[in-house]
Design an enzyme around this catalytic site. Structure first.
Site, PDB file in Angstrom:
ATOM      1  CG  HIS A  16      -1.705   0.647   1.507  1.00  0.00           C
ATOM      2  ND1 HIS A  16      -3.502   0.866   2.083  1.00  0.00           N
ATOM      3  CD2 HIS A  16      -2.009   2.389   0.838  1.00  0.00           C
ATOM      4  CE1 HIS A  16      -3.684   2.378   1.834  1.00  0.00           C
ATOM      5  NE2 HIS A  16      -3.326   3.120   1.020  1.00  0.00           N
ATOM      6  CG  HIS A  18      -1.745   6.179  -2.454  1.00  0.00           C
ATOM      7  ND1 HIS A  18      -2.737   5.750  -3.180  1.00  0.00           N
ATOM      8  CD2 HIS A  18      -1.704   6.112  -1.150  1.00  0.00           C
ATOM      9  CE1 HIS A  18      -3.313   5.560  -2.379  1.00  0.00           C
ATOM     10  NE2 HIS A  18      -2.517   5.766  -1.140  1.00  0.00           N
ATOM     11  CG  HIS A 196      -8.119   3.069   0.221  1.00  0.00           C
ATOM     12  ND1 HIS A 196      -6.501   2.986  -1.194  1.00  0.00           N
ATOM     13  CD2 HIS A 196      -7.226   4.880   0.216  1.00  0.00           C
ATOM     14  CE1 HIS A 196      -5.901   3.246  -0.757  1.00  0.00           C
ATOM     15  NE2 HIS A 196      -5.481   4.283  -0.258  1.00  0.00           N
ATOM     16  CD  GLU A 199      -7.779   6.715   5.256  1.00  0.00           C
ATOM     17  OE1 GLU A 199      -8.370   6.684   3.940  1.00  0.00           O
ATOM     18  OE2 GLU A 199      -6.217   6.724   5.003  1.00  0.00           O
ATOM     19  CG  ASP A 277      -1.329   5.754   2.748  1.00  0.00           C
ATOM     20  OD1 ASP A 277      -2.151   5.504   1.105  1.00  0.00           O
ATOM     21  OD2 ASP A 277      -1.996   5.606   3.587  1.00  0.00           O
ATOM     22  CG  ASP A 278      -0.052   8.694   0.975  1.00  0.00           C
ATOM     23  OD1 ASP A 278       0.621   8.859  -0.676  1.00  0.00           O
ATOM     24  OD2 ASP A 278      -0.944   9.053   1.558  1.00  0.00           O
TER      25      ASP A 278
HETATM   26  N1  ADE Z   1      -4.356   8.596  -1.844  1.00  0.00           N
HETATM   27  C1  ADE Z   1      -3.974   8.763  -1.025  1.00  0.00           C
HETATM   28  N2  ADE Z   1      -3.264   8.508   0.217  1.00  0.00           N
HETATM   29  C2  ADE Z   1      -4.961   7.802   0.345  1.00  0.00           C
HETATM   30  C3  ADE Z   1      -5.388   7.365   0.958  1.00  0.00           C
HETATM   31  N3  ADE Z   1      -4.093   7.092   2.617  1.00  0.00           N
HETATM   32  N4  ADE Z   1      -6.132   7.716   1.910  1.00  0.00           N
HETATM   33  C4  ADE Z   1      -7.131   7.397   0.617  1.00  0.00           C
HETATM   34  N5  ADE Z   1      -6.597   7.984  -0.678  1.00  0.00           N
HETATM   35  C5  ADE Z   1      -5.678   8.456  -0.462  1.00  0.00           C
HETATM   36 ZN    ZN Z   2      -3.473   5.532   0.509  1.00  0.00          ZN
END
Ligand code: ADE
Ligand code: ZN
Length: 332
Positions: A16, A18, A196, A199, A277-278
């Site tokens: 996971h 991005h 997703h 969350e 994630d990011d």
């Molecule tokens: N796009 C990038 N990170 C995300 C996240 N945590 N939740 C939803 N969309 C995303």
């Molecule tokens: Zn994500």
């Protein structure tokens, strides 16, 4: 061997991530200069200071604005190469990478620009480092169904390079059911499915991702424990969940890492994995996410190894490669 060394040394997969969320403030700054783009920040330090989020939407606003510096094939190559080099450094031997085409196509940057950049970096990382990777094309759920269909159509020349399709962006108010028909088409085309769900959105969105989209994996899913029947289903089916601890903290899904439910999920028998994630927005790549769990929840060596093994089990790799890496974990 210290637990930090074990975290560093064991082979891991990341499921996971991005790619647009791995854009570092330094690269954003440099690409803005290259393309004569004026950012709403006066320095790299100011960019870093802006990374303070109230919730998912406040992050997404900054994340989409940041991605606007990506213009040419070479920019996408640099972005992907920086992340895959980090994988090598952190002993992430396999990674399943999400990309958001609509973030780029809406600005007039097409598949023929970003895909060659991504693919060249992925081939180089495999050749040089042995890091394998595959792509997950994610639809932005705040956009209409028609835009997702147009994206699927535009991706046609690159289908052979895309393993799965996913669903991301603003969750609340955009349930999986909105994209039932797009995912039905994607499934018929042979793509794996992820989404997703759970969350910020309710457990019902996780059910919808399962029942309506037919997912192979849930991204996040941390709200599943609010529904006993869902928890039981996830345990019995071993449908994987890609949990992102630092993301959950930064986006205030949890207000304290000590309250994160990942260990409870594991103890309930769910197939849970750790992911970043990011990473450049949330303060850490994969190993820092493991470290955060050690610091806040006191997870031990056995749990770290279970999580690493889960990352391979939950991946889309061939079974014999999964076995190979899982066996290596026990040797460290
Ligand atoms: N796009 C990038 N990170 C995300 C996240 N945590 N939740 C939803 N969309 C995303
Ligand atoms: Zn994500």
């Amino acid at each position: 061997m210290s637990l930090s060394t074990i975290i560093r040394n064991i082979p891991k997969a990341e499921l996971h991530l991005h790619i647009e969320g791995s854009l570092s403030p330094e690269l954003m700054w440099r690409l803005a200069k290259k393309h004569s783009i004026t950012l709403p920040y006066a320095s790299v330090e100011e960019i870093e200071k802006a990374y303070n989020f109230r919730d998912l939407q406040s992050f997404l606003d900054i994340y989409y604005a940041g991605a606007s510096v990506l213009r040419e094939e070479e920019d996408f190559f640099e972005l992907m190469w920086a992340y895959l080099s980090k994988c090598h450094e952190q002993n992430i031997v396999h990674t399943e990478i999400m990309f958001d085409p609509q973030t780029h196509t809406e600005r007039g940057i097409g598949f023929d620009i970003f895909m060659p950049g991504f693919l060249k970096a992925m081939a180089k990382a495999e050749e040089l480092y042995g890091v394998t990777s595959l792509l997950i094309m994610s639809f932005l759920r705040h956009l209409p169904e028609a835009s997702a269909f147009a994206t699927l159509e535009a991706a046609k020349p690159y289908f052979e390079y895309i393993t799965a399709v996913g669903l991301d962006s603003s969750e609340l108010g955009h349930p999986p059911s909105k994209f039932e028909r797009v995912f039905e088409s994607a499934k018929k085309l042979g793509f794996k499915i992820v989404a997703h769900a759970g969350e910020e959105g309710p457990a019902d969105y996780i059910w919808q991702a399962i029942d309506i989209l037919g997912v192979n994996r849930i991204d996040h899913g941390v709200r599943c424990l609010e529904d006993d029947a869902l928890t039981q289903f996830l345990k019995e089916s071993q449908l994987p969940l890609t949990v992102c601890p630092l993301s959950n903290l930064k986006l205030r899904v949890v207000d304290d890492m000590k309250k994160h439910n990942i260990v409870t999920m594991l103890n309930k028998g769910l197939l849970v994995t750790v992911n970043s994630d990011d990473p450049t927005y949330f303060g850490g790549f994969l190993n820092e996410n493991f470290e955060a769990l050690v610091d806040a929840l006191g997870i031990d060596e056995a749990t770290v190894k279970t999580l690493a093994a889960n990352s391979f089990k939950a991946s889309f790799m061939p079974e014999e490669k999964k076995r190979h890496y899982i066996d290596l974990i026990d040797i460290v």
